[in-house]
Write an enzyme that holds these catalytic residues in place. Structure first.
Site, PDB file in Angstrom:
ATOM      1  N   GLU A 158      37.686  34.088  28.288  1.00 22.75           N
ATOM      2  CA  GLU A 158      37.715  33.811  29.714  1.00 22.75           C
ATOM      3  C   GLU A 158      38.581  34.866  30.399  1.00 22.75           C
ATOM      4  OE1 GLU A 158      35.796  31.558  30.833  1.00 22.75           O
ATOM      5  OE2 GLU A 158      35.326  30.573  28.940  1.00 22.75           O
ATOM      6  N   GLY A 159      38.541  34.877  31.741  1.00 20.74           N
ATOM      7  CA  GLY A 159      39.471  35.700  32.496  1.00 20.74           C
ATOM      8  C   GLY A 159      38.916  36.998  33.031  1.00 20.74           C
ATOM      9  N   ARG A 203      33.705  33.926  45.098  1.00 18.65           N
ATOM     10  CA  ARG A 203      34.213  35.247  44.709  1.00 18.65           C
ATOM     11  C   ARG A 203      33.065  36.240  44.834  1.00 18.65           C
ATOM     12  NH1 ARG A 203      35.880  34.363  38.785  1.00 18.65           N
ATOM     13  NH2 ARG A 203      34.042  33.043  38.939  1.00 18.65           N
TER      14      ARG A 203
END
Length: 474
Positions: free
Chosen positions: A368-369, A450
């Site tokens: 993730e990330g 986003r």
């Protein structure tokens, strides 16, 4: 062309863009839409990247996935207690991926110790993109992934809506407020943590935020912390890194003590990639998991957010084990095809498919990330490199979503503003609190948009790929 469309829709032109960008950055700073930068002293803050105006988004698709979130919460929560399913989904991954293996090992070690009454808290975010056909016509909305640990930007998403309201008013726009959906994500997520703290039934216990040694995305984390205190001033929030916890965390019976304070809720804002751990930190994670403190997430819920579990849910008949047929059909509308790369003829066929048409797929590891996925010719190169090795079992191949390009202007630190085409990713937050038998809270909890330039593959904001945005419903 992008400039012309922004001028037509919102009244932005070359003459007012620079001044508007400066006004928007000042507003962002004044509202804490900022972060630390790794190249500056700790006390310095820089503006988070953001879009100058909200991005158009179809209202029907926004509402469709918002209404689905409680069902996604429930499915992931139930899976977190399903050892047999998690083991089946992740058996090949844990053979080659040490990080996932370490998490699963903790899950197995705690499986017999944890009471069925032990509560788990999920602050979840499910991410989506609009999908288009070859003529750029929007054909639907598709799920990118589920995030069950350290789901970020719920703290700042409402402030971006406020920033866009400010910008549109500066531009003289009228009667737009109903197009900017109210976003209460920071308060809904805070209420989820407070509900877990209440359920622990010790007014003197604290909420523990497990954080990085140096937190760059500090304003987002603090916004959630301060929202907790706004609602319930009796709660003490303690921020600790794994390094600090090695020496300060201990068990007294089943109670977790940190710096001699009993912990009601452990909320992880780190721990989702291998780089977050040193070898001794795994013992700390195990110790906290064994405790009676309510984890957000539990290791089971952490594992339920993996790519292999997401793939499992796309298989025929699986969803009906958790939700009604009608809801299962709605969920399938947002799924794309996903494939395992396990050893054997079936995996070989999928690898050949990916090599022949790499632009049609994304390769995803269990990370993730932001910054972890593989695209385009890199898919072909990696598949050719690992096709005969066990390493391939650490990945899935996912059908690539084709979002539409939308004109906007991303405001970035120390860069001249310029309009370009962007693509958007919508996140829907959810809160779920329950144990193996019962669910006590389950609701959608706001949203996040986003965006990134159309030629960028990754969208992580804190990782430097994307920008905060908000939807302009149409």
């Amino acid at each position: 062309m992008e400039q012309h469309i922004l001028n037509t829709r919102f009244g932005i032109d070359e003459e007012n863009l620079d001044a508007l960008a400066e006004d928007a950055k000042d507003y962002a700073f004044s509202k804490g839409i900022a972060m630390r930068a790794s190249d500056l002293p700790l006390d310095a803050r820089v503006p988070l990247s953001f879009c100058i105006v909200p991005s158009p988004f179809p209202a029907k698709f926004f509402q469709f996935v918002y209404d689905l979130q409680p069902y996604i919460n429930l499915i992931l929560h139930q899976l977190s207690y399903s050892k047999e399913i998690l083991k089946k989904c992740l058996s090949s991954t844990i053979e080659v991926d040490e990080f996932t293996r370490n998490i699963f090992k903790i899950y197995e070690e705690c499986d017999q110790e944890i009471s069925e009454q032990q509560l788990s808290l999920g602050l979840i975010r499910s991410d989506y993109m609009l999908n288009t056909d070859s003529s750029q016509k929007i054909t639907g909305i598709k799920q990118v992934e589920n995030n069950t640990i350290a789901s970020s930007f719920g703290g700042l998403a409402p402030r971006i809506r406020d920033l866009h309201e400010f910008v549109l008013e500066k531009l003289g726009q009228k009667s737009f407020e109903h197009k900017l959906p109210i976003n209460e994500s920071v308060y809904e997520l805070a209420k989820g943590i407070i509900s877990a703290w209440d359920a622990y039934e010790n007014q003197n216990a604290i909420v523990l935020f497990v954080v990085e040694e140096t937190t760059l995305n500090i304003c987002d984390q603090r916004a959630l912390e301060y929202a907790i205190l706004d609602f319930e001033s009796k709660i003490s929030v303690l921020r600790c890194s794994f390094k600090e916890l090695r020496n300060t965390a201990k068990l007294r019976g089943k109670n977790l003590l940190v710096k001699d304070k009993e912990v009601a809720v452990v909320y992880y804002r780190t721990g989702y990639i291998p780089e977050h751990y040193e070898p001794e930190d795994w013992e700390v994670r195990l110790l906290m998991e064994r405790s009676a403190a309510i984890k957000c997430p539990s290791v089971g819920l952490h594992l339920a957010g993996t790519k292999k579990v997401q793939l499992y849910l796309t298989k025929p008949g699986v969803l009906e084990n958790f939700v009604s047929h009608d809801i299962a059909e709605k969920l399938r509308e947002v799924f794309v095809h996903q494939y395992a790369l396990d050893m054997g003829p079936d995996g070989d066929k999928i690898i050949s498919m990916g090599i022949q048409n790499p632009d049609k797929y994304v390769m995803k590891p269990e990370r993730e990330g932001g910054g972890n996925n593989i695209y385009g010719e890199d898919v072909k190169r990696l598949l050719e490199d690992i096709r005969l090795t066990e390493k391939r079992k650490a990945y899935i191949l996912m059908e690539r979503i084709k979002p539409p390009g939308i004109p906007n202007c991303i405001i970035q630190r120390d860069k001249v503003p310029e309009t370009s085409n962007i693509v958007c990713e919508l996140g829907i937050f959810g809160v779920i609190l329950g144990n193996k038998k019962d669910v006590f809270i389950n609701n959608a909890a706001g949203h996040l948009l986003r965006s990134k330039k159309i030629d960028s593959n990754e969208g992580g904001i804190a990782a430097g790929f994307g920008a905060l945005d908000s939807p302009y419903l149409e």
